[in-house]
Write a protein that holds these residues in place. Structure first.
Motif, PDB file in Angstrom:
ATOM      1  N   TRP A 216       5.668  21.608 -36.837  1.00  0.00           N
ATOM      2  CA  TRP A 216       3.701  22.559 -37.049  1.00  0.00           C
ATOM      3  C   TRP A 216       3.771  23.370 -35.799  1.00  0.00           C
ATOM      4  CZ3 TRP A 216       0.140  23.084 -40.021  1.00  0.00           C
ATOM      5  CH2 TRP A 216      -1.121  23.442 -40.515  1.00  0.00           C
ATOM      6  N   GLN A 217       3.999  22.966 -34.398  1.00  0.00           N
ATOM      7  CA  GLN A 217       3.998  23.345 -33.653  1.00  0.00           C
ATOM      8  C   GLN A 217       5.005  24.920 -32.935  1.00  0.00           C
ATOM      9  OE1 GLN A 217       1.422  24.098 -31.261  1.00  0.00           O
ATOM     10  NE2 GLN A 217       0.305  22.540 -32.443  1.00  0.00           N
TER      11      GLN A 217
ATOM     12  N   MET B 259       8.504  23.221 -28.585  1.00  0.00           N
ATOM     13  CA  MET B 259       8.556  21.692 -27.714  1.00  0.00           C
ATOM     14  C   MET B 259       7.851  21.802 -26.915  1.00  0.00           C
ATOM     15  SD  MET B 259      10.262  19.066 -27.392  1.00  0.00           S
ATOM     16  CE  MET B 259      11.539  19.225 -28.791  1.00  0.00           C
ATOM     17  N   VAL B 260       7.751  23.138 -26.021  1.00  0.00           N
ATOM     18  CA  VAL B 260       6.625  23.588 -25.014  1.00  0.00           C
ATOM     19  C   VAL B 260       4.842  22.666 -25.205  1.00  0.00           C
ATOM     20  CG1 VAL B 260       5.098  24.272 -23.617  1.00  0.00           C
ATOM     21  CG2 VAL B 260       7.836  24.738 -23.731  1.00  0.00           C
ATOM     22  N   ASP B 261       5.225  23.585 -26.998  1.00  0.00           N
ATOM     23  CA  ASP B 261       3.250  22.880 -27.207  1.00  0.00           C
ATOM     24  C   ASP B 261       2.984  21.321 -27.656  1.00  0.00           C
ATOM     25  OD1 ASP B 261       2.752  24.752 -26.052  1.00  0.00           O
ATOM     26  OD2 ASP B 261       1.920  25.803 -27.876  1.00  0.00           O
ATOM     27  N   LEU B 262       4.551  20.284 -27.390  1.00  0.00           N
ATOM     28  CA  LEU B 262       4.442  19.400 -28.199  1.00  0.00           C
ATOM     29  C   LEU B 262       3.997  17.853 -27.846  1.00  0.00           C
ATOM     30  CD1 LEU B 262       5.194  17.082 -30.359  1.00  0.00           C
ATOM     31  CD2 LEU B 262       7.013  16.994 -29.368  1.00  0.00           C
ATOM     32  N   LEU B 263       4.213  18.110 -26.491  1.00  0.00           N
ATOM     33  CA  LEU B 263       2.704  17.067 -25.927  1.00  0.00           C
ATOM     34  C   LEU B 263       1.948  16.909 -25.293  1.00  0.00           C
ATOM     35  CD1 LEU B 263       3.666  14.177 -24.597  1.00  0.00           C
ATOM     36  CD2 LEU B 263       4.447  15.495 -22.347  1.00  0.00           C
TER      37      LEU B 263
ATOM     38  N   TRP C 293       6.032   9.243 -37.582  1.00  0.00           N
ATOM     39  CA  TRP C 293       5.769  11.072 -38.205  1.00  0.00           C
ATOM     40  C   TRP C 293       5.114  11.609 -37.335  1.00  0.00           C
ATOM     41  CZ3 TRP C 293       1.055  13.108 -39.024  1.00  0.00           C
ATOM     42  CH2 TRP C 293       0.539  12.095 -38.887  1.00  0.00           C
ATOM     43  N   ALA C 294       4.030  11.429 -36.514  1.00  0.00           N
ATOM     44  CA  ALA C 294       3.557  12.538 -36.099  1.00  0.00           C
ATOM     45  C   ALA C 294       4.380  13.608 -35.261  1.00  0.00           C
ATOM     46  CB  ALA C 294       1.900  11.828 -34.914  1.00  0.00           C
ATOM     47  N   ILE C 295       5.238  12.764 -33.797  1.00  0.00           N
ATOM     48  CA  ILE C 295       5.870  13.527 -33.468  1.00  0.00           C
ATOM     49  C   ILE C 295       7.079  14.481 -33.763  1.00  0.00           C
ATOM     50  CG2 ILE C 295       8.134  13.416 -31.759  1.00  0.00           C
ATOM     51  CD1 ILE C 295       6.617  10.573 -30.564  1.00  0.00           C
ATOM     52  N   PRO C 296       7.754  14.326 -35.196  1.00  0.00           N
ATOM     53  CA  PRO C 296       8.530  15.386 -35.667  1.00  0.00           C
ATOM     54  C   PRO C 296       7.696  16.815 -36.151  1.00  0.00           C
ATOM     55  CG  PRO C 296       8.696  13.203 -36.755  1.00  0.00           C
ATOM     56  CD  PRO C 296       8.230  12.758 -35.606  1.00  0.00           C
ATOM     57  N   ALA C 297       6.423  15.787 -37.015  1.00  0.00           N
ATOM     58  CA  ALA C 297       5.827  16.486 -37.660  1.00  0.00           C
ATOM     59  C   ALA C 297       5.032  17.653 -37.136  1.00  0.00           C
ATOM     60  CB  ALA C 297       4.898  15.836 -38.308  1.00  0.00           C
TER      61      ALA C 297
END
Length: 308
Positions: A190-191, A290-294, A182-186
């Motif tokens: 959010w980002q 996507m850049v801020d995801l990791l 749930w955290a990855i798509p959320a």
């Protein structure tokens, strides 16, 4: 009376590049006075974010269907720059410090920050400078935009996986597979809103577009917008304790300005190239997310799950 003309696009581009390069060199020399400061990391960062990724962005957007000319809008550049300065000081500096003090717990702090960002970086700029006309007709078909998003995303994720801290902090947190599900798509969603929509509307759609209109040069607009993008973060670095995360015990305004130019400004160059060549918020907004995801995944999990 003598008349004053705007410089030619070539001269405008040359002036912007010279100023940006000079500012970078001075800022780097300021940071280098600290004996604990290593010059390798900022030079590597500039090589990747200031050269490699903008080149990749340019290659991904070759042969557009239509020219990426500035949008037919009022210039408004002095008003935009004045607004940006007030935003950097009042919101990124004092405002977020006040929010952090009054809302110390997560996720309340992040929610309040998001609301403030949406108001000051999207709603007000749209009212004051855009007349609610956010978009333009992209210069590339959606298939090319999607391909550009995939290629740029994979490149950023690869660099962050090898050289960034995101995977390290995620391994230290050790979330379960169910949490990641749930955290990855959320976190991506959010980002995309918190960083992508807010920053790209203000810095690319508004600031860079007005710079392109005023100077008649996309190169100059990218250079100026990237420099101002970095400088806008200086008040926050100085006032909100960002220097502590970088191992600097006592920050000064000079350090905050220098750090923002050397370490933050290069991140805006590739996004500036993509906006100038595609005119697509549908591309750069989710790409920013996507850049801020990791880098933000572990903090996001901590904020929203109470994971220790």
């Amino acid at each position: 009376m003598p008349t004053f003309r705007s410089p030619s696009p070539g001269r405008a581009a040359a002036l912007a590049l010279v100023v940006a390069a000079t500012a970078y060199a001075i800022a780097l020399s300021v940071l280098a006075r600290d004996p604990d400061f290593g010059i390798v990391e900022p030079l590597f960062l500039f090589a990747m974010l200031g050269v490699v990724f903008p080149l990749l962005a340019w290659l991904c957007t070759l042969k557009p269907q239509r020219p990426a000319t500035p949008l037919p809008e009022p210039r408004q550049l002095p008003r935009v720059v004045l607004y940006l300065a007030a935003f950097a000081l009042v919101v990124l500096g004092w405002g977020f410090s006040s929010i952090n003090a009054h809302f110390p717990d997560e996720p309340a702090q992040s929610i309040v920050q998001l609301v403030v960002k949406l108001v000051t970086m999207v709603l007000l700029p749209a009212v004051l400078f855009l007349g609610w006309k956010f978009g333009a007709k992209p210069t590339l078909p959606w298939q090319r935009l999607l391909l550009t998003f995939v290629v740029m995303s994979l490149a950023y994720l690869a660099m962050q996986s090898v050289f960034g801290r995101g995977l390290v902090t995620l391994r230290e947190l050790a979330p379960s597979a169910a949490t990641l599900a749930w955290a990855i798509p959320a976190c991506f969603g959010w980002q995309t809103i918190e960083a992508g929509l807010c920053e790209e509307v203000l810095f690319r759609r508004v600031l860079q577009e007005k710079l392109a209109i005023a100077g008649g040069s996309q190169v100059a607009a990218v250079a100026w917008a990237s420099l101002l993008f970095g400088l806008a973060h200086a008040p926050g670095l100085w006032l909100r304790g960002g220097h502590l995360m970088e191992g600097v015990a006592h920050a000064t305004p000079a350090w905050a300005i220098a750090y923002s130019i050397v370490m933050i400004a290069p991140a805006g160059i590739a996004f500036g190239v993509l906006w100038a060549r595609t005119r697509s918020l549908w591309l750069i907004v989710p790409l920013h997310g996507m850049v801020d995801l990791l880098p933000q995944l572990a903090p996001f999990i901590r904020a929203w799950s109470g994971h220790a």
